[in-house]
Enzyme design. Sequence first.
Site, PDB file in Angstrom:
ATOM      1  CG  ASP A   1      -2.065  -0.938   1.170  1.00 19.30           C
ATOM      2  OD1 ASP A   1      -2.364  -1.416   0.054  1.00 19.30           O
ATOM      3  OD2 ASP A   1      -2.654  -1.230   2.222  1.00 19.30           O
TER       4      ASP A   1
ATOM      5  NE  ARG B   1      -1.704   2.516  13.155  1.00 19.18           N
ATOM      6  CZ  ARG B   1      -0.855   1.620  12.679  1.00 19.18           C
ATOM      7  NH1 ARG B   1       0.449   1.751  12.908  1.00 19.18           N
ATOM      8  NH2 ARG B   1      -1.278   0.585  11.987  1.00 19.18           N
TER       9      ARG B   1
ATOM     10  CG  ASP C   1      -4.766   1.869  12.439  1.00 21.32           C
ATOM     11  OD1 ASP C   1      -4.828   2.062  13.670  1.00 21.32           O
ATOM     12  OD2 ASP C   1      -4.419   0.794  11.934  1.00 21.32           O
TER      13      ASP C   1
ATOM     14  CB  SER D   1      -4.510  -6.925   7.157  1.00 21.79           C
ATOM     15  OG  SER D   1      -4.082  -5.731   7.768  1.00 21.79           O
TER      16      SER D   1
HETATM   17  N1  ARG Z   1      -8.665  -3.298  14.974  1.00 22.95           N
HETATM   18  C1  ARG Z   1      -7.453  -2.931  15.612  1.00 22.95           C
HETATM   19  C2  ARG Z   1      -7.465  -1.484  15.957  1.00 22.95           C
HETATM   20  O1  ARG Z   1      -8.259  -0.768  15.469  1.00 22.95           O
HETATM   21  C3  ARG Z   1      -6.237  -3.349  14.821  1.00 22.95           C
HETATM   22  C4  ARG Z   1      -6.025  -2.674  13.516  1.00 22.95           C
HETATM   23  C5  ARG Z   1      -4.916  -3.358  12.829  1.00 22.95           C
HETATM   24  N2  ARG Z   1      -4.478  -2.677  11.672  1.00 22.95           N
HETATM   25  C6  ARG Z   1      -4.028  -3.338  10.595  1.00 22.95           C
HETATM   26  N3  ARG Z   1      -3.607  -2.630   9.592  1.00 22.95           N
HETATM   27  N4  ARG Z   1      -4.019  -4.644  10.518  1.00 22.95           N
HETATM   28  O2  ARG Z   1      -6.672  -1.052  16.756  1.00 22.95           O
END
Ligand code: ARG
Length: 390
Positions: A14, A93, A122, A174
Amino acid sequence: MAKKIVLAYSGGLDTSVAIKWLMERGFEVICYMGDVGQGADTETSRARALEIGAKECMVEDLKKSFIEGYAFRALKAGALYQGKYNLATALSRPIIAEGMVNFAKKINAGALAHGCTGKGNDQVRFESTFAIMAPGLEVMAPVREWELKTREDEIDYAQKHAIPIEQTKEKLYSIDRNAWGVSVEGGSLEDPQSEPSPDSFVIVSPVEDAPQKSESVTVTFKKGVPVCLNGKKTSSVKLVETLNEVGGKHGIGRVDMIEDRLVGIKSREVYEAPASSILYAAHTALEELVLDRDTRKLKESLAARYAELVYNGLWFTPLKEALDAFVDKTQEPVSGEVKVKLHKGKVTVCSRKSKASRYKMKLATYGKADEFDQSLAKGFIDLWVLPFKK
Ligand code: ARG
């Protein structure tokens, strides 16, 4: 002159495609990699970014700040989203976004970009931090905007633009990994009925493969922060890495849940967090020993609120700061030692001690040393139910 844009770069498909996509839109792309313990080869990723056409790729080691300033704060607060998720991704983040903002200011960049989709949390965490810390900078979210619908579309685009990418074979999941935990989603996990297959395990052994024999670990806390392992002073990063290793070996820290995302969808998430599972269990056990009843209860009720703030990208806010002040005050007596046993996916607390212990043997004992005046109980109960008597 082309506008400088700082892109949060991971080295994956990405964000590699995003470099080119932003260049096509007239930006001078400068990549930023915040190392929060992804365990990835940052040198290879950096070389790839430059090959694609990034002007520079800054790699910043944030591991110590991440563990001490973010992960251990959540630990002290007892924060678990929906009572289960240790927020490893969510906590990473704001620190990466903050690093990007500082870097952007230093090099006079006019814009920031990230590679998040429009369906996740995110994007909110990145952009909330950008908006709070650098409201004047333009924000681009290529993955949310571009016309590349599938992974195959992206691979086609990469091939057309000679973007070097890793093996094009089907990507199973992912995965977002850092020193505090691993988030696994997508692929076969999208069906809530399907049991996670062994290939979805990253740092935790399936319970079936964990050793038959248990292993004990002693953690020493100072004001709520873990400082020693088995009596030996250990740096924050090393301590977490070591516990991830032993805990992972014993099958500790897998969470499989249906999660309520901020954007309104439910998603199936699998998490791995061996070190944090051990530390939360030990930390809670120590708090039980040293906190007075009312403080412990109020703190417990605020933990869920704290977790929500972190989950929802509101790290740099007044409420979060105020809660930290409260939490830090409560941690003053949280010093001492907890021994836990690790076995087949379970953490069991087996002993605890502290100079600040509120446990009084002479009140608790049913033995000879008992000093508790049982005659007081009768009057106490009479008054306790007084308001409800008919
Ligand atoms: N659902 C989790 C969160 O919002 C994990 C997100 C994981 N991100 C990823 N790109 N796999 O914190």
